[in-house]
Design a protein around this motif. Structure first.
Motif, PDB file in Angstrom:
ATOM      1  N   GLY A 241     -23.485  -1.024   4.037  1.00 40.95           N
ATOM      2  CA  GLY A 241     -23.794  -2.377   4.531  1.00 40.95           C
ATOM      3  C   GLY A 241     -23.009  -2.940   5.560  1.00 40.95           C
ATOM      4  N   LYS A 242     -23.122  -4.109   6.167  1.00 43.32           N
ATOM      5  CA  LYS A 242     -22.545  -4.528   7.340  1.00 43.32           C
ATOM      6  C   LYS A 242     -21.323  -5.217   6.760  1.00 43.32           C
ATOM      7  N   GLN A 243     -21.361  -5.844   5.347  1.00 44.77           N
ATOM      8  CA  GLN A 243     -20.149  -6.564   5.043  1.00 44.77           C
ATOM      9  C   GLN A 243     -18.938  -5.737   4.496  1.00 44.77           C
ATOM     10  N   CYS A 244     -19.422  -4.525   4.190  1.00 40.23           N
ATOM     11  CA  CYS A 244     -18.511  -3.638   3.850  1.00 40.23           C
ATOM     12  C   CYS A 244     -17.910  -2.861   5.073  1.00 40.23           C
ATOM     13  N   GLU A 245     -18.414  -2.752   6.011  1.00 40.49           N
ATOM     14  CA  GLU A 245     -17.978  -2.269   7.271  1.00 40.49           C
ATOM     15  C   GLU A 245     -17.090  -3.162   7.830  1.00 40.49           C
ATOM     16  N   VAL A 246     -17.171  -4.452   7.595  1.00 48.96           N
ATOM     17  CA  VAL A 246     -16.245  -5.330   8.286  1.00 48.96           C
ATOM     18  C   VAL A 246     -14.851  -4.969   7.988  1.00 48.96           C
ATOM     19  N   PHE A 247     -14.552  -4.506   6.535  1.00 47.62           N
ATOM     20  CA  PHE A 247     -13.384  -4.120   5.901  1.00 47.62           C
ATOM     21  C   PHE A 247     -12.856  -2.730   6.110  1.00 47.62           C
ATOM     22  N   LEU A 248     -14.179  -1.724   6.164  1.00 47.56           N
ATOM     23  CA  LEU A 248     -13.715  -0.287   6.116  1.00 47.56           C
ATOM     24  C   LEU A 248     -13.484   0.155   7.476  1.00 47.56           C
ATOM     25  N   ALA A 249     -13.806  -0.675   8.696  1.00 54.77           N
ATOM     26  CA  ALA A 249     -13.588  -0.270  10.082  1.00 54.77           C
ATOM     27  C   ALA A 249     -12.102  -0.331  10.547  1.00 54.77           C
ATOM     28  N   PRO A 250     -11.581  -1.624  10.077  1.00 58.26           N
ATOM     29  CA  PRO A 250      -9.959  -1.817  10.235  1.00 58.26           C
ATOM     30  C   PRO A 250      -9.127  -0.754   9.660  1.00 58.26           C
ATOM     31  N   ILE A 251      -9.573  -0.327   8.247  1.00 57.64           N
ATOM     32  CA  ILE A 251      -8.908   0.588   7.371  1.00 57.64           C
ATOM     33  C   ILE A 251      -8.730   1.955   8.366  1.00 57.64           C
ATOM     34  N   ILE A 252      -9.969   2.338   8.799  1.00 56.22           N
ATOM     35  CA  ILE A 252     -10.010   3.497   9.559  1.00 56.22           C
ATOM     36  C   ILE A 252      -9.255   3.621  10.528  1.00 56.22           C
ATOM     37  N   LEU A 253      -9.112   2.511  11.285  1.00 57.71           N
ATOM     38  CA  LEU A 253      -8.630   2.368  12.597  1.00 57.71           C
ATOM     39  C   LEU A 253      -7.182   2.459  12.319  1.00 57.71           C
ATOM     40  N   SER A 254      -6.497   1.939  11.317  1.00 61.00           N
ATOM     41  CA  SER A 254      -5.093   2.060  11.000  1.00 61.00           C
ATOM     42  C   SER A 254      -4.584   3.670  10.827  1.00 61.00           C
ATOM     43  N   ARG A 255      -5.531   4.504  10.446  1.00 62.43           N
ATOM     44  CA  ARG A 255      -5.218   5.620  10.256  1.00 62.43           C
ATOM     45  C   ARG A 255      -5.450   6.692  11.431  1.00 62.43           C
ATOM     46  N   LEU A 256      -5.556   5.975  12.620  1.00 55.24           N
ATOM     47  CA  LEU A 256      -5.823   6.883  13.686  1.00 55.24           C
ATOM     48  C   LEU A 256      -4.392   6.804  14.566  1.00 55.24           C
ATOM     49  N   PRO A 257      -4.354   7.881  15.291  1.00 53.75           N
ATOM     50  CA  PRO A 257      -2.932   7.959  16.210  1.00 53.75           C
ATOM     51  C   PRO A 257      -3.375   6.889  17.427  1.00 53.75           C
ATOM     52  N   SER A 258      -2.054   6.383  17.778  1.00 54.31           N
ATOM     53  CA  SER A 258      -1.989   4.991  18.609  1.00 54.31           C
ATOM     54  C   SER A 258      -2.827   5.372  19.894  1.00 54.31           C
TER      55      SER A 258
END
Length: 367
Positions: A241-258
């Motif tokens: 759901g949208k509420q969970c995506e709010v914190f999952l998206a930043p976590i995934i971005l932190s795992r990506l190369p710059s």
């Protein structure tokens, strides 16, 4: 207590009798798989009853007598299982032979599909792997019709490390099988613990270091597979759901190369908390990098000039250069290979030429 001991004595009488029957069947030159399977099933039923009586005795027995009784029960059971194990191996051999014969007989009637042997995964105690392990075990073993004691044997053989230590204190009996399953579910199968484990795995993963070539592309694809595994597992546990995506998206971005995060910043305006958009963007970026690396590999190979190559081969085949009489050629030769005298064409510098020195000497004497 006396009644339980009588029941155990009767049960212990049945198990070795059926073991002898199995040995007798295995000694036959011609053996029916159906007959062998029937005796094996009867053996398992009797052994299961023995295990149930043994469990009841262990509860009633005094502590000072328990250790000795357990040792004797373990020795009896281990010895009794020897013919059962040999019978199981023989049954597998007969079943395989029957499959091969069936495939040969029916080969002309249509295509035969031979499924590979199924091997269940081991479980060492990783919480993120529990659900996958239990679903497979439940389907192929727990929900099957095999004796409960055999289910316990399968379960114990698939556990390692921390998971194995959870049930190490339980006696190997039919009664304890359900207890073992409940202990494992309580330790590794609680939804809140599994959710936390998947989130921690997302946070603690390594970010691929930017590098060229196929290895970097390989690491990026592995990263995407890992991220998808944890995300889909969280969705199965109700984290969506949208509420969970709010914190999952930043976590995934932190795992990506710059460089990929920078590209997301350029293209992701309005999609900051859109998890599906982020996953699709990541896949497209990896595909773009993969195509770029492939093209780079092709264009980096310079075509060879046939005429130049031929000239080089001729140069090396001669072993040494031919003598050149022109002053410019001699000057070039003196820089590249050997110092050639411009006066006498011998291998020494012109200023050191003996003939030149003689001429200089004559000129001095004349003066």
């Amino acid at each position: 207590m006396e009644n339980l001991l009588k029941k155990r004595k009767a049960a212990r009488g049945w198990v070795p009798r059926l073991g002898k029957e199995l040995v007798s069947l295995l000694g036959r030159p011609v053996l029916s798989a159906v007959e062998l399977k029937a005796v094996i099933e009867n053996f398992d039923i009797r052994l299961s009853k023995l295990d149930e009586v043994q469990s009841e005795i262990e509860v009633e027995l005094e502590s000072d007598l328990l250790d000795d009784d357990l040792d004797k029960a373990f020795e009896f059971r281990t010895t009794s299982l020897i013919p059962r194990i040999k019978a199981a191996e023989k049954l597998l051999e007969l079943d395989k032979k029957g499959d091969d014969d069936s495939s040969t007989t029916n080969g002309s009637s249509g295509a035969q599909v031979k499924l590979p042997k199924l091997e269940l995964p081991k479980f060492k105690g990783e919480v993120t792997e529990w659900q996958s392990f239990w679903d497979q075990f439940s389907c192929h073993v727990d929900n099957s019709d095999i004796p409960v004691i055999s289910k316990f044997s399968y379960l114990a053989s698939l556990l390692e490390g921390e998971a194995k230590s959870v049930i190490s204190g339980l006696s190997h009996t039919s009664v304890n099988y359900k207890i073992a399953c409940d202990l494992l579910k309580e330790r590794f199968g609680r939804p809140e613990r599994m959710i936390l484990a998947h989130v921690q795995a997302l946070l603690n993963g390594k970010v691929p270091v930017k590098a060229g070539g196929p290895k970097y592309v390989y690491l990026l694809w592995n990263l995407q597979d890992e991220l998808l595994t944890h995300i889909r597992s969280l969705e199965a546990l109700g984290v969506s759901g949208k509420q969970c995506e709010v914190f999952l998206a930043p976590i995934i971005l932190s795992r990506l190369p710059s460089e990929i995060r920078m590209e997301w910043a350029r293209k992701g305006a309005g999609h900051e908390s859109d998890l599906e958009w982020l996953l699709k963007f990541l896949q497209e970026e990896i595909e773009t990098i993969e195509r770029s690396e492939t093209f780079k590999d092709v264009t980096s190979r310079k075509p060879e000039n046939p005429s130049v190559s031929e000239e080089k081969r001729n140069w090396h085949s001669k072993g040494s250069r031919e003598k050149v009489t022109s002053a410019s050629a001699l000057h070039t030769s003196s820089e590249v290979e050997y110092p050639i005298c411009g006066f006498c064409a011998k291998k020494h510098k012109t200023e050191n030429c003996y003939e030149t020195l003689k001429l200089k000497g004559h000129s001095v004497l004349r003066k």
